[in-house]
Scaffold this motif. Structure first.
Motif, mmCIF file in Angstrom:
data_model
loop_
_atom_site.group_PDB
_atom_site.id
_atom_site.type_symbol
_atom_site.label_atom_id
_atom_site.label_comp_id
_atom_site.label_asym_id
_atom_site.label_seq_id
_atom_site.Cartn_x
_atom_site.Cartn_y
_atom_site.Cartn_z
ATOM 1 N N ALA A 250 39.613 -42.345 -29.801
ATOM 2 C CA ALA A 250 38.485 -43.142 -29.303
ATOM 3 C C ALA A 250 37.320 -42.231 -28.914
ATOM 4 O O ALA A 250 36.140 -42.536 -29.178
ATOM 5 C CB ALA A 250 38.926 -43.997 -28.117
ATOM 6 N N LEU B 115 35.589 -40.963 -32.089
ATOM 7 C CA LEU B 115 34.790 -42.027 -32.701
ATOM 8 C C LEU B 115 33.531 -42.307 -31.874
ATOM 9 O O LEU B 115 32.482 -42.678 -32.430
ATOM 10 C CB LEU B 115 35.631 -43.298 -32.836
ATOM 11 C CG LEU B 115 36.797 -43.238 -33.837
ATOM 12 C CD1 LEU B 115 37.630 -44.512 -33.769
ATOM 13 C CD2 LEU B 115 36.276 -43.037 -35.258
ATOM 14 N N TYR B 116 33.626 -42.131 -30.565
ATOM 15 C CA TYR B 116 32.467 -42.376 -29.695
ATOM 16 C C TYR B 116 31.287 -41.499 -30.104
ATOM 17 O O TYR B 116 30.141 -41.935 -30.084
ATOM 18 C CB TYR B 116 32.861 -42.121 -28.244
ATOM 19 C CG TYR B 116 31.720 -42.242 -27.268
ATOM 20 C CD1 TYR B 116 31.336 -43.485 -26.771
ATOM 21 C CD2 TYR B 116 31.029 -41.104 -26.825
ATOM 22 C CE1 TYR B 116 30.284 -43.595 -25.876
ATOM 23 C CE2 TYR B 116 29.982 -41.207 -25.933
ATOM 24 C CZ TYR B 116 29.606 -42.453 -25.457
ATOM 25 O OH TYR B 116 28.567 -42.567 -24.578
ATOM 26 N N GLY C 24 31.118 -44.662 -33.539
ATOM 27 C CA GLY C 24 31.843 -45.761 -32.928
ATOM 28 C C GLY C 24 32.806 -46.441 -33.876
ATOM 29 O O GLY C 24 33.327 -45.856 -34.832
ATOM 30 N N ILE C 25 33.005 -47.719 -33.664
ATOM 31 C CA ILE C 25 33.985 -48.477 -34.442
ATOM 32 C C ILE C 25 33.554 -48.644 -35.896
ATOM 33 O O ILE C 25 34.364 -48.946 -36.770
ATOM 34 C CB ILE C 25 34.235 -49.857 -33.783
ATOM 35 C CG1 ILE C 25 35.583 -50.441 -34.252
ATOM 36 C CG2 ILE C 25 33.086 -50.801 -34.065
ATOM 37 C CD1 ILE C 25 36.766 -49.635 -33.817
ATOM 38 N N SER D 118 38.104 -45.164 -37.970
ATOM 39 C CA SER D 118 38.660 -46.013 -36.903
ATOM 40 C C SER D 118 39.938 -46.720 -37.338
ATOM 41 O O SER D 118 40.697 -47.211 -36.494
ATOM 42 C CB SER D 118 37.614 -47.040 -36.464
ATOM 43 O OG SER D 118 37.256 -47.896 -37.556
ATOM 44 N N CYS E 209 40.106 -49.729 -26.256
ATOM 45 C CA CYS E 209 39.231 -48.685 -26.814
ATOM 46 C C CYS E 209 38.218 -49.272 -27.795
ATOM 47 O O CYS E 209 37.058 -48.853 -27.846
ATOM 48 C CB CYS E 209 40.083 -47.619 -27.503
ATOM 49 S SG CYS E 209 41.042 -46.591 -26.371
ATOM 50 N N THR E 210 38.645 -50.241 -28.575
ATOM 51 C CA THR E 210 37.731 -50.896 -29.515
ATOM 52 C C THR E 210 36.601 -51.595 -28.767
ATOM 53 O O THR E 210 35.415 -51.506 -29.144
ATOM 54 C CB THR E 210 38.502 -51.909 -30.378
ATOM 55 O OG1 THR E 210 39.532 -51.225 -31.095
ATOM 56 C CG2 THR E 210 37.577 -52.602 -31.351
ATOM 57 N N TRP F 157 35.498 -50.871 -25.796
ATOM 58 C CA TRP F 157 34.632 -49.837 -25.216
ATOM 59 C C TRP F 157 33.681 -49.250 -26.257
ATOM 60 O O TRP F 157 32.494 -49.061 -25.987
ATOM 61 C CB TRP F 157 35.508 -48.745 -24.616
ATOM 62 C CG TRP F 157 34.736 -47.548 -24.141
ATOM 63 C CD1 TRP F 157 33.837 -47.495 -23.118
ATOM 64 C CD2 TRP F 157 34.796 -46.229 -24.689
ATOM 65 N NE1 TRP F 157 33.328 -46.225 -22.980
ATOM 66 C CE2 TRP F 157 33.908 -45.414 -23.932
ATOM 67 C CE3 TRP F 157 35.507 -45.637 -25.722
ATOM 68 C CZ2 TRP F 157 33.719 -44.068 -24.196
ATOM 69 C CZ3 TRP F 157 35.337 -44.289 -25.975
ATOM 70 C CH2 TRP F 157 34.454 -43.510 -25.240
ATOM 71 N N LEU F 158 34.180 -48.991 -27.467
ATOM 72 C CA LEU F 158 33.336 -48.427 -28.519
ATOM 73 C C LEU F 158 32.243 -49.403 -28.942
ATOM 74 O O LEU F 158 31.098 -49.017 -29.198
ATOM 75 C CB LEU F 158 34.195 -48.043 -29.728
ATOM 76 C CG LEU F 158 35.128 -46.838 -29.527
ATOM 77 C CD1 LEU F 158 36.033 -46.657 -30.742
ATOM 78 C CD2 LEU F 158 34.317 -45.571 -29.270
ATOM 79 N N ALA G 276 29.370 -47.029 -27.595
ATOM 80 C CA ALA G 276 29.217 -45.913 -28.540
ATOM 81 C C ALA G 276 27.765 -45.774 -28.979
ATOM 82 O O ALA G 276 27.137 -46.747 -29.425
ATOM 83 C CB ALA G 276 30.118 -46.139 -29.757
ATOM 84 N N ASN H 221 26.221 -47.388 -38.774
ATOM 85 C CA ASN H 221 26.102 -48.024 -37.472
ATOM 86 C C ASN H 221 25.705 -49.481 -37.600
ATOM 87 O O ASN H 221 25.128 -49.924 -38.599
ATOM 88 C CB ASN H 221 25.041 -47.286 -36.635
ATOM 89 C CG ASN H 221 25.401 -45.821 -36.426
ATOM 90 O OD1 ASN H 221 26.271 -45.509 -35.644
ATOM 91 N ND2 ASN H 221 24.725 -44.954 -37.166
#
Length: 455
Positions: free
Chosen positions: A116, A119-120, A124-125, A130, A159-160, A162-163, A167, A176
């Motif tokens: 996580a 990826l941040y 991100g996701i 991911s 975590c998903t 949060w991202l 992120a 993105n």
């Protein structure tokens, strides 16, 4: 991990230590992940010329690498202790204390967190890497208990979320979301719902699959053990049958000689002690014949006899007649059962039930009575054998019927009676059940299906 998995490695220290084997396998897999993460960061930053925040990324990769070094160190210590341990129980204890399932679960949870973090800083996701979130759930489901698997799925969902919320964009990668999209927008909520659903589905099916695989493996091991036991008993039965046939001839010769001696003594006035000795020889010969007949029956000859219509009274007579103390058996036959007959191999079933009655007598106090009841059911006969002996422990009750397992004193039994009885009865579609409590005796139930067409 299953026990059989431990045999996949060539390291002799891992044989019989499935958790330790799993730890070695997981460490190797994490080294591959570390190398892959270094390559991904290096190619993106130096190969493609895209600026990445190297300090936090390298720090996160270093966390994985350092934790893996610690794991490898602990595994090496466990191997040395196992190699030095002399007793199997000591070796198993070392495995349990040093490399436990909770220890492995914490390592995989750490991998989810570090992924996580990576990826941040890399989109991100929306970053294609991911998808490795789901790989962690699968790996956890294969090597951990269901609670740990569901914990991994829950942490992945957190975590998903949060991202998606925090992120920062990495526009040069072109992966993105629109910066103007809020967390509650349709695309982000769709991603969140899809990943959450995937986590739940994967966690559920991987835990069910692993549980069924382990159950099947356990059944296969049990079946293999039963097959090996059956082979040993078959070899013993063959030996018993062969010994019976080989001994029959010399015993017949001795019987003829003893009979001739007895006749000559009848025509002359010989010493009384000689006559007693000859009578003793003849009685012991009769006993040997009975023992040989029982050996042949136990070896399976009686089980192959012709089926015939048998009533309960006839079956009881065949059960009790050869017994040493038939007067100790109290027999009760329901009137409905007394009036009907079923088709059975008489000698085989008699011998099988006789074994159970004799066991009940042996477990009872001297001169204590044993009950033998015949009751009728809708589609079967129910034969109940009850004693008021010392009873059986849960361990004995679980193991009863295993070949060569006996609670009798040395020389009093070989532990084959119940095993052979169960084999004979199961071959007829019958059931054998035991119920016992320490100090309160044992109840044995034999359920013989009734063939109505033969009544």
């Amino acid at each position: 991990m299953s026990h059989s998995s431990a045999t996949l490695t060539s390291d002799p220290h891992l044989s019989g230590h499935p958790t330790l084997f799993t730890a070695v396998w997981l460490v190797q897999l994490r080294w591959v992940a570390v190398v892959g993460q270094w390559l991904a960061v290096g190619i993106t930053h130096w190969g493609l010329g895209i600026d990445l925040p190297l300090v936090p990324l390298i720090s996160l990769i270093a966390v994985t690498a350092s934790s893996n070094l610690l794991c490898a160190y602990l595994i090496s210590i466990a191997k040395k202790r196992i190699a030095a341990a002399s007793r199997p129980e000591d070796r198993a204890k070392i495995d349990h204390l040093s490399i436990s399932g909770n220890w492995l679960g914490a390592i995989i949870l750490l991998d989810v967190i570090t992924l996580a973090g990576l990826l941040y800083y890399t989109g991100g996701i929306a970053n294609p890497f991911s998808c490795f979130f789901l790989a962690n759930i699968v790996i956890g489901g294969l090597v951990l208990s269901p609670p740990w698997t569901w914990s991994l799925a829950g942490l992945t969902f957190v975590c998903t979320t949060w991202l998606l919320m925090a992120a920062p964009p990495l526009e040069k990668l072109g992966i993105n979301f629109d910066p103007g999209l809020s967390f509650f927008s349709v695309p982000k909520q769709g991603i969140l719902i899809a990943i959450g659903t995937c986590c739940a589905v994967i966690a559920y099916f991987i835990t069910v699959l692993v549980r069924e695989l382990r159950r099947s493996e356990s059944l296969l091991i049990e079946a293999e053990q039963q097959r090996e036991s059956a082979q040993r008993v078959e070899a013993l039965a063959t030996l018993a049958a062969g010994a019976g046939h080989e001994l029959a001839s010399p015993l017949s010769t001795i019987a003829v000689v003893a009979k001739e001696m007895s006749r000559k003594l009848d025509r002359t006035e010989g010493e009384s002690w000689i006559r007693r000795d000859v009578d003793l020889i003849r009685s012991e010969l009769d006993r040997c014949r009975e023992i040989l007949q029982r050996m042949k029956s136990g070896a399976g000859e009686a089980a192959a006899e012709v089926m015939s219509l048998v009533n309960a009274s006839e079956l009881v007579e065949n059960i009790l007649t050869p017994m040493r103390q038939p007067e100790r058996v109290e027999t009760v036959i329901e009137p409905a059962v007394r009036q009907e007959s079923i088709r059975l191999p008489l000698q085989a079933v008699s011998q099988a039930i006789r074994n159970l009655v004799q066991n009940a007598l042996d477990a009872s106090e001297v001169n204590a009575k044993v009950a033998l009841h015949f009751e009728g059911r809708d589609d079967s006969w129910l034969i109940i054998i009850i004693d008021r002996g010392r009873g059986m422990t849960e361990e004995t009750l679980r193991r009863i019927g295993q070949p060569f397992y006996t609670t009798k004193d040395v020389g009093q039994g070989m532990g084959l009676g119940v095993f052979l009885t169960r084999n004979v009865l199961s071959g007829l579609g019958s059931k054998l059940e035991f119920e016992s409590q320490l100090g309160r005796g044992t109840t044995c139930r034999v359920i013989i299906p009734r063939n109505r067409s033969n009544n």
